[in-house]
Design a protein around this motif. Structure first.
Motif, PDB file in Angstrom:
ATOM      1  N   GLU A  41       0.830  -1.212   0.000  1.00 37.29           N
ATOM      2  CA  GLU A  41       0.000   0.000   0.000  1.00 37.29           C
ATOM      3  C   GLU A  41       0.862   1.259   0.000  1.00 37.29           C
ATOM      4  O   GLU A  41       0.562   2.226  -0.703  1.00 37.29           O
ATOM      5  CB  GLU A  41      -0.942  -0.004   1.210  1.00 37.29           C
ATOM      6  CG  GLU A  41      -2.049  -1.033   1.079  1.00 37.29           C
ATOM      7  CD  GLU A  41      -2.842  -1.230   2.350  1.00 37.29           C
ATOM      8  OE1 GLU A  41      -4.031  -1.582   2.255  1.00 37.29           O
ATOM      9  OE2 GLU A  41      -2.290  -1.041   3.468  1.00 37.29           O
ATOM     10  N   ARG A  42       1.937   1.245   0.771  1.00 38.69           N
ATOM     11  CA  ARG A  42       2.859   2.396   0.770  1.00 38.69           C
ATOM     12  C   ARG A  42       3.432   2.622  -0.629  1.00 38.69           C
ATOM     13  O   ARG A  42       3.538   3.755  -1.092  1.00 38.69           O
ATOM     14  CB  ARG A  42       3.992   2.189   1.786  1.00 38.69           C
ATOM     15  CG  ARG A  42       3.557   2.431   3.218  1.00 38.69           C
ATOM     16  CD  ARG A  42       4.753   2.594   4.131  1.00 38.69           C
ATOM     17  NE  ARG A  42       5.508   1.359   4.294  1.00 38.69           N
ATOM     18  CZ  ARG A  42       5.265   0.435   5.207  1.00 38.69           C
ATOM     19  NH1 ARG A  42       4.279   0.585   6.061  1.00 38.69           N
ATOM     20  NH2 ARG A  42       6.007  -0.641   5.288  1.00 38.69           N
ATOM     21  N   GLU A  43       3.771   1.533  -1.296  1.00 36.37           N
ATOM     22  CA  GLU A  43       4.327   1.637  -2.646  1.00 36.37           C
ATOM     23  C   GLU A  43       3.291   2.207  -3.622  1.00 36.37           C
ATOM     24  O   GLU A  43       3.613   3.055  -4.462  1.00 36.37           O
ATOM     25  CB  GLU A  43       4.794   0.251  -3.106  1.00 36.37           C
ATOM     26  CG  GLU A  43       5.661   0.301  -4.337  1.00 36.37           C
ATOM     27  CD  GLU A  43       6.258  -1.068  -4.661  1.00 36.37           C
ATOM     28  OE1 GLU A  43       6.147  -1.458  -5.836  1.00 36.37           O
ATOM     29  OE2 GLU A  43       6.816  -1.705  -3.751  1.00 36.37           O
ATOM     30  N   ILE A  44       2.046   1.766  -3.516  1.00 32.82           N
ATOM     31  CA  ILE A  44       0.971   2.281  -4.373  1.00 32.82           C
ATOM     32  C   ILE A  44       0.815   3.788  -4.171  1.00 32.82           C
ATOM     33  O   ILE A  44       0.722   4.555  -5.127  1.00 32.82           O
ATOM     34  CB  ILE A  44      -0.360   1.549  -4.086  1.00 32.82           C
ATOM     35  CG1 ILE A  44      -0.305   0.126  -4.645  1.00 32.82           C
ATOM     36  CG2 ILE A  44      -1.554   2.319  -4.655  1.00 32.82           C
ATOM     37  CD1 ILE A  44      -1.460  -0.767  -4.191  1.00 32.82           C
ATOM     38  N   ILE A  45       0.804   4.212  -2.916  1.00 35.82           N
ATOM     39  CA  ILE A  45       0.643   5.643  -2.617  1.00 35.82           C
ATOM     40  C   ILE A  45       1.806   6.439  -3.194  1.00 35.82           C
ATOM     41  O   ILE A  45       1.609   7.465  -3.846  1.00 35.82           O
ATOM     42  CB  ILE A  45       0.510   5.865  -1.095  1.00 35.82           C
ATOM     43  CG1 ILE A  45      -0.855   5.344  -0.618  1.00 35.82           C
ATOM     44  CG2 ILE A  45       0.697   7.338  -0.735  1.00 35.82           C
ATOM     45  CD1 ILE A  45      -0.970   5.201   0.876  1.00 35.82           C
ATOM     46  N   GLN A  46       3.020   5.970  -2.968  1.00 34.46           N
ATOM     47  CA  GLN A  46       4.188   6.707  -3.453  1.00 34.46           C
ATOM     48  C   GLN A  46       4.238   6.754  -4.977  1.00 34.46           C
ATOM     49  O   GLN A  46       4.573   7.790  -5.553  1.00 34.46           O
ATOM     50  CB  GLN A  46       5.465   6.119  -2.846  1.00 34.46           C
ATOM     51  CG  GLN A  46       5.548   6.448  -1.359  1.00 34.46           C
ATOM     52  CD  GLN A  46       6.650   5.727  -0.614  1.00 34.46           C
ATOM     53  OE1 GLN A  46       7.044   4.626  -0.976  1.00 34.46           O
ATOM     54  NE2 GLN A  46       7.132   6.341   0.452  1.00 34.46           N
ATOM     55  N   ASP A  47       3.869   5.658  -5.631  1.00 30.23           N
ATOM     56  CA  ASP A  47       3.861   5.642  -7.101  1.00 30.23           C
ATOM     57  C   ASP A  47       2.834   6.628  -7.654  1.00 30.23           C
ATOM     58  O   ASP A  47       3.138   7.398  -8.563  1.00 30.23           O
ATOM     59  CB  ASP A  47       3.551   4.234  -7.629  1.00 30.23           C
ATOM     60  CG  ASP A  47       4.728   3.275  -7.465  1.00 30.23           C
ATOM     61  OD1 ASP A  47       5.842   3.740  -7.137  1.00 30.23           O
ATOM     62  OD2 ASP A  47       4.525   2.058  -7.651  1.00 30.23           O
ATOM     63  N   THR A  48       1.615   6.577  -7.138  1.00 33.37           N
ATOM     64  CA  THR A  48       0.570   7.462  -7.673  1.00 33.37           C
ATOM     65  C   THR A  48       0.850   8.912  -7.305  1.00 33.37           C
ATOM     66  O   THR A  48       0.603   9.812  -8.110  1.00 33.37           O
ATOM     67  CB  THR A  48      -0.830   7.046  -7.167  1.00 33.37           C
ATOM     68  OG1 THR A  48      -0.819   6.927  -5.739  1.00 33.37           O
ATOM     69  CG2 THR A  48      -1.273   5.742  -7.789  1.00 33.37           C
ATOM     70  N   TRP A  49       1.398   9.143  -6.131  1.00 34.91           N
ATOM     71  CA  TRP A  49       1.698  10.512  -5.722  1.00 34.91           C
ATOM     72  C   TRP A  49       2.750  11.147  -6.623  1.00 34.91           C
ATOM     73  O   TRP A  49       2.717  12.336  -6.896  1.00 34.91           O
ATOM     74  CB  TRP A  49       2.160  10.557  -4.266  1.00 34.91           C
ATOM     75  CG  TRP A  49       2.431  11.950  -3.790  1.00 34.91           C
ATOM     76  CD1 TRP A  49       3.652  12.495  -3.494  1.00 34.91           C
ATOM     77  CD2 TRP A  49       1.470  12.987  -3.569  1.00 34.91           C
ATOM     78  NE1 TRP A  49       3.505  13.800  -3.099  1.00 34.91           N
ATOM     79  CE2 TRP A  49       2.168  14.131  -3.130  1.00 34.91           C
ATOM     80  CE3 TRP A  49       0.082  13.055  -3.698  1.00 34.91           C
ATOM     81  CZ2 TRP A  49       1.534  15.328  -2.819  1.00 34.91           C
ATOM     82  CZ3 TRP A  49      -0.546  14.250  -3.384  1.00 34.91           C
ATOM     83  CH2 TRP A  49       0.177  15.369  -2.957  1.00 34.91           C
ATOM     84  N   GLY A  50       3.666  10.349  -7.125  1.00 34.97           N
ATOM     85  CA  GLY A  50       4.684  10.875  -8.038  1.00 34.97           C
ATOM     86  C   GLY A  50       4.061  11.559  -9.246  1.00 34.97           C
ATOM     87  O   GLY A  50       4.533  12.607  -9.688  1.00 34.97           O
ATOM     88  N   HIS A  51       2.981  11.015  -9.759  1.00 29.65           N
ATOM     89  CA  HIS A  51       2.291  11.613 -10.913  1.00 29.65           C
ATOM     90  C   HIS A  51       1.576  12.899 -10.505  1.00 29.65           C
ATOM     91  O   HIS A  51       1.561  13.877 -11.249  1.00 29.65           O
ATOM     92  CB  HIS A  51       1.286  10.621 -11.513  1.00 29.65           C
ATOM     93  CG  HIS A  51       1.931   9.369 -12.010  1.00 29.65           C
ATOM     94  ND1 HIS A  51       2.689   9.326 -13.166  1.00 29.65           N
ATOM     95  CD2 HIS A  51       1.961   8.113 -11.493  1.00 29.65           C
ATOM     96  CE1 HIS A  51       3.139   8.096 -13.341  1.00 29.65           C
ATOM     97  NE2 HIS A  51       2.719   7.346 -12.344  1.00 29.65           N
TER      98      HIS A  51
END
Length: 198
Positions: free
Chosen positions: A42-52
């Motif tokens: 979940e942390r990875e999903i948040i960080q990936d989407t936040w990058g965009h």
């Protein structure tokens, strides 16, 4: 604004399914005993989407605040510099609103960048909560409302990244943010109970 020439028309308040809130039930009393921890995935999903999102952070932040203030005009009472603005285009041109949008987005960025460090996240959100409770005297329900508005804007502006699954993960993060912020309100001795925002 990102991806549009003019601000979106006012939309209905965030749906309960999106943010897990029923209107008029958003006070500090509804604070669970603890925030639900995020998994590594979940942390990875948040960080990936936040990058965009963060590539366009100011425009996205302005879109979020305009929708927030249009749909919940009582929130403007805390902002003397733009509380009398009614027109979304005027809000979009406001340097004070843009400045606040950057601050909101940068605070979220600090949280997202430090998801691996719960103590750092907790201390950042405690500072935000205490400042809003003691200095600005903002009713805590506005944090929950703003979270819902933000999720709504992100899912509309970035539909390719904010799938239903990603929205659920972000809802969990926003729940944790609200939990930490309201904890700071409680520590600050926040006693005001009102439902003027809804």
């Amino acid at each position: 604004m990102s991806r549009r020439e003019s601000p979106p028309p006012p939309s209905p308040p965030p749906t309960p399914q999106l943010i897990g809130v029923r209107r008029a039930e958003v006070e500090c009393d509804d604070r669970p005993e603890r925030a639900e921890p995020l998994s590594d995935a979940e942390r990875e999903i948040i960080q990936d989407t936040w990058g965009h999102v963060y590539k366009n952070c100011e425009d996205v932040g302005v879109s979020v605040l305009i929708r927030f203030f249009v749909n919940f005009p009582s929130a403007k009472q805390y902002f003397s510099q733009f509380q009398d603005m009614e027109d979304p285009e005027e809000m979009e041109r406001s340097s004070q609103l843009r400045h606040h949008a950057r601050r909101v987005m940068n605070a979220i960025n600090t949280v997202v960048e430090n998801l691996h460090d719960p103590e750092k996240v907790s201390s950042v959100l405690a500072l935000v909560g205490k400042a809003h409770a003691i200095k600005h005297k903002v009713e805590p329900m506005y944090f929950k409302i703003l979270s819902g508005v933000m999720l709504e804007v992100l899912s509309e502006d970035f539909p390719e990244f904010f799938t239903a699954e990603v929205q659920l993960v972000w809802t969990k993060l926003m729940g944790a943010v609200y939990w930490h912020v309201t904890g700071a309100y409680t520590e600050a001795g926040w006693l005001q109970v009102s439902s003027s925002a809804v």
